[in-house]
Design a protein around this motif. Sequence first.
Motif, PDB file in Angstrom:
ATOM      1  N   ASN A  10      18.519  -2.593 -77.870  1.00  0.00           N
ATOM      2  CA  ASN A  10      18.386  -2.474 -76.421  1.00  0.00           C
ATOM      3  C   ASN A  10      17.427  -1.354 -76.055  1.00  0.00           C
ATOM      4  N   ASN A  11      16.731  -1.556 -74.942  1.00  0.00           N
ATOM      5  CA  ASN A  11      15.781  -0.572 -74.434  1.00  0.00           C
ATOM      6  C   ASN A  11      16.435   0.290 -73.355  1.00  0.00           C
ATOM      7  N   TRP A  12      15.748   1.336 -72.965  1.00  0.00           N
ATOM      8  CA  TRP A  12      16.310   2.297 -72.024  1.00  0.00           C
ATOM      9  C   TRP A  12      15.196   2.950 -71.202  1.00  0.00           C
ATOM     10  N   MET A  13      15.617   3.664 -70.169  1.00  0.00           N
ATOM     11  CA  MET A  13      14.681   4.423 -69.338  1.00  0.00           C
ATOM     12  C   MET A  13      15.418   5.630 -68.772  1.00  0.00           C
ATOM     13  N   THR A  14      14.832   6.809 -68.932  1.00  0.00           N
ATOM     14  CA  THR A  14      15.390   8.040 -68.366  1.00  0.00           C
ATOM     15  C   THR A  14      14.516   8.494 -67.210  1.00  0.00           C
ATOM     16  N   LEU A  15      15.143   8.802 -66.072  1.00  0.00           N
ATOM     17  CA  LEU A  15      14.411   9.236 -64.885  1.00  0.00           C
ATOM     18  C   LEU A  15      14.898  10.616 -64.461  1.00  0.00           C
ATOM     19  N   LYS A  16      13.989  11.560 -64.423  1.00  0.00           N
ATOM     20  CA  LYS A  16      14.296  12.884 -63.887  1.00  0.00           C
ATOM     21  C   LYS A  16      13.685  12.991 -62.499  1.00  0.00           C
ATOM     22  N   LEU A  17      14.517  13.229 -61.496  1.00  0.00           N
ATOM     23  CA  LEU A  17      14.068  13.321 -60.100  1.00  0.00           C
ATOM     24  C   LEU A  17      13.858  14.782 -59.726  1.00  0.00           C
ATOM     25  N   VAL A  18      12.760  15.070 -59.062  1.00  0.00           N
ATOM     26  CA  VAL A  18      12.440  16.430 -58.642  1.00  0.00           C
ATOM     27  C   VAL A  18      12.112  16.416 -57.153  1.00  0.00           C
ATOM     28  N   GLY A  19      12.858  17.187 -56.386  1.00  0.00           N
ATOM     29  CA  GLY A  19      12.622  17.270 -54.954  1.00  0.00           C
ATOM     30  C   GLY A  19      11.664  18.397 -54.600  1.00  0.00           C
ATOM     31  N   SER A  20      11.131  18.317 -53.383  1.00  0.00           N
ATOM     32  CA  SER A  20      10.294  19.386 -52.842  1.00  0.00           C
ATOM     33  C   SER A  20      10.298  19.243 -51.323  1.00  0.00           C
ATOM     34  N   GLY A  21       9.857  20.282 -50.651  1.00  0.00           N
ATOM     35  CA  GLY A  21       9.800  20.209 -49.199  1.00  0.00           C
ATOM     36  C   GLY A  21      11.159  19.957 -48.578  1.00  0.00           C
ATOM     37  N   ALA A  22      11.305  18.811 -47.917  1.00  0.00           N
ATOM     38  CA  ALA A  22      12.543  18.487 -47.215  1.00  0.00           C
ATOM     39  C   ALA A  22      13.647  17.993 -48.143  1.00  0.00           C
ATOM     40  N   VAL A  23      13.377  17.885 -49.438  1.00  0.00           N
ATOM     41  CA  VAL A  23      14.349  17.367 -50.404  1.00  0.00           C
ATOM     42  C   VAL A  23      14.729  18.474 -51.381  1.00  0.00           C
ATOM     43  N   ASN A  24      16.022  18.683 -51.566  1.00  0.00           N
ATOM     44  CA  ASN A  24      16.479  19.715 -52.483  1.00  0.00           C
ATOM     45  C   ASN A  24      15.875  19.524 -53.868  1.00  0.00           C
ATOM     46  N   ARG A  25      15.632  20.624 -54.562  1.00  0.00           N
ATOM     47  CA  ARG A  25      14.905  20.600 -55.823  1.00  0.00           C
ATOM     48  C   ARG A  25      15.579  19.689 -56.862  1.00  0.00           C
ATOM     49  N   ASP A  26      16.919  19.690 -56.901  1.00  0.00           N
ATOM     50  CA  ASP A  26      17.640  18.850 -57.862  1.00  0.00           C
ATOM     51  C   ASP A  26      17.649  17.388 -57.471  1.00  0.00           C
ATOM     52  N   ALA A  27      17.167  17.075 -56.260  1.00  0.00           N
ATOM     53  CA  ALA A  27      17.122  15.700 -55.748  1.00  0.00           C
ATOM     54  C   ALA A  27      18.505  15.070 -55.674  1.00  0.00           C
ATOM     55  N   VAL A  28      19.546  15.880 -55.531  1.00  0.00           N
ATOM     56  CA  VAL A  28      20.902  15.357 -55.388  1.00  0.00           C
ATOM     57  C   VAL A  28      20.981  14.502 -54.125  1.00  0.00           C
ATOM     58  N   GLY A  29      21.582  13.331 -54.242  1.00  0.00           N
ATOM     59  CA  GLY A  29      21.650  12.398 -53.129  1.00  0.00           C
ATOM     60  C   GLY A  29      20.549  11.363 -53.145  1.00  0.00           C
ATOM     61  N   THR A  30      19.602  11.491 -54.067  1.00  0.00           N
ATOM     62  CA  THR A  30      18.520  10.515 -54.181  1.00  0.00           C
ATOM     63  C   THR A  30      19.049   9.233 -54.804  1.00  0.00           C
ATOM     64  N   ARG A  31      18.684   8.117 -54.222  1.00  0.00           N
ATOM     65  CA  ARG A  31      19.119   6.803 -54.727  1.00  0.00           C
ATOM     66  C   ARG A  31      17.932   6.115 -55.411  1.00  0.00           C
ATOM     67  N   VAL A  32      18.179   5.607 -56.603  1.00  0.00           N
ATOM     68  CA  VAL A  32      17.143   4.947 -57.386  1.00  0.00           C
ATOM     69  C   VAL A  32      17.570   3.516 -57.689  1.00  0.00           C
ATOM     70  N   THR A  33      16.677   2.581 -57.431  1.00  0.00           N
ATOM     71  CA  THR A  33      16.908   1.177 -57.765  1.00  0.00           C
ATOM     72  C   THR A  33      15.895   0.750 -58.811  1.00  0.00           C
ATOM     73  N   VAL A  34      16.398   0.144 -59.869  1.00  0.00           N
ATOM     74  CA  VAL A  34      15.560  -0.307 -60.976  1.00  0.00           C
ATOM     75  C   VAL A  34      15.704  -1.816 -61.113  1.00  0.00           C
ATOM     76  N   MET A  35      14.606  -2.527 -61.069  1.00  0.00           N
ATOM     77  CA  MET A  35      14.592  -3.978 -61.268  1.00  0.00           C
ATOM     78  C   MET A  35      13.813  -4.256 -62.549  1.00  0.00           C
ATOM     79  N   ASP A  36      14.536  -4.661 -63.608  1.00  0.00           N
ATOM     80  CA  ASP A  36      13.839  -4.862 -64.876  1.00  0.00           C
ATOM     81  C   ASP A  36      13.234  -6.263 -64.957  1.00  0.00           C
ATOM     82  N   THR A  37      12.460  -6.507 -66.002  1.00  0.00           N
ATOM     83  CA  THR A  37      11.716  -7.757 -66.119  1.00  0.00           C
ATOM     84  C   THR A  37      12.608  -8.954 -66.416  1.00  0.00           C
TER      85      THR A  37
END
Length: 549
Positions: free
Chosen positions: A425-452
């Motif tokens: 099985n394959n995988w993907m790791t995503l690190k989110l980084v906030g700036s400006g109006a978004v907290n640096r840890d990007a807590v609360g960020t929602r990510v949607t992934v649609m694979d092939t």
Amino acid sequence: MIPNWQTVRFVLLASITGLLYIITATASAQDTGPVFRLIGPESGFSALLDNEEKVTGQAWGDYDQDGYLDLYVTRDNDANLLFHNNGDGTFSRSPLWQSVALPDAASAGASWADYDNDGWPDLYVMNWGTNTLFHNQAGQGFTNVTNSAGVGNDKNGKTASWGDYDSDGYLDLYIANWACVPRCARPEQGDADRLYHNNGDGTFEDVTQTVLGSMFAGAGFVASFVDFDNDGDQDIYLVNDEFINPIGNVLWRNDGQGCDGWCFTNVATEAGADTTVMGMGLATADYDGDGDFDFYFSNAGPMTLLQNQGDGTFRDVAQEAGVQYENGVAWGTIFLDYDNDGLRDLYLAVMEGVNGQDAANPLFRNLGDGTFANLGAASGAADPGRSIGVAYADFDQDGWVDLIVGNFDSSYNLYRNISGNTSENNWMTLKLVGSGAVNRDAVGTRVTVMDTSGRSQMQEVINGASLGAGNALELYFGLGAAESADVTVRWPDGTEQVFGRMAANQRHILTYGESAETDVPTSIAPWEPFVLIALLLLILAIWGYFFLR
């Protein structure tokens, strides 16, 4: 030169033997086996426990920003420990560990959070007594800023949770306090929880009564900031223990500005989420892939799985899903995709069995049809100890999520995920980084992934879950056979960013308002040493053929 045919034959024979070994090793790697392997002291990680408090603190965070997640663990009868991740699968005690040891405190939960958006994760430690906030000095040291920040709550703290409920770009703090047993005149009364608003200048304001209004005086163990109703802001779900104060779980819906500054409404009863049990741990995920968040929480008895119906209500489906688990008293719990098949599995920390039942921790595999199967001892992480805490992270960056388990009166056990030895099985790791109006840890960020393959998955960056735990803030997506996926991000300020097609088996860094970056994995896959040996033998064979004759 006279050909040294004996040498040539030897080298050729060695090469053929090596290639046959590779084939055999590769074939055997397809055999089924344990999912996790207990990492021993040879890894440099060892932390014994002699707890009196029934909460362990285990928190993953990259305090020196070298790209590898470090580990902080608490011990309520001894000094807390900070381990540095060496990046080669081993740990060493950090040279900074004594600055965050708190040897005289009775510590419980812990979490890392960049509360001041300076790019360095800070450390918050829950204590039975005054909690402690350590400011990270750019990875060179830590400073106790508890008093100046105004977050030294002195109750029986268990779990700290972080979320930006008003979307001002700074992380706010929810403190789940259990009870004052046995130090109070009325030990049956729970210690009231606290909600602190981040003022953005290094200080916090206690807004518990003005913002939450009521229902924060139970015996709380853990809360999570999560957008349960998909309206773009962070709500709060709280798990309470009825053993001390029979207040059911609470679901605060975030209703935005107004009231006395900000409006939260307790909708637990009408949502069917006000379950009254001896609740301890909390896991949050979209386990059924329908686009909204479900809640699983532990109990001294049957566990509860609240399935989000998508209309603001929940239904307990634990029994039909096969995760009710009536055989033990359970504490921390997490959702994770241990086998990277694109389905969120479930792990439960069990402290003790009932009626003589085995207390080993179950790993429930998500079968994709709404049900789970308990792998039992076959998981390799069926820890038989009196487990309380659990937190996840891919500490070796091989794409497979690992576990740290805290056992009452015993030790912390580190389990490495070895599923990559047998799974394609394959995988993907995503690190989110906030700036400006978004907290640096990007807590609360929602990510949607649609694979092939056409499968859609949704996760949010959540800081505060399980019990006394700090899971990795990176998002781990299993992709199964898919070799790439389209990634869409909804940041906490409402901005939607389409990053498009991304390759599998990579660690991608997604920064607010910028293009994606890709980290090349630095870990060695389980089969790579065999390939290196084969190539070396082949080179020797060629060299022997041309130069030894």
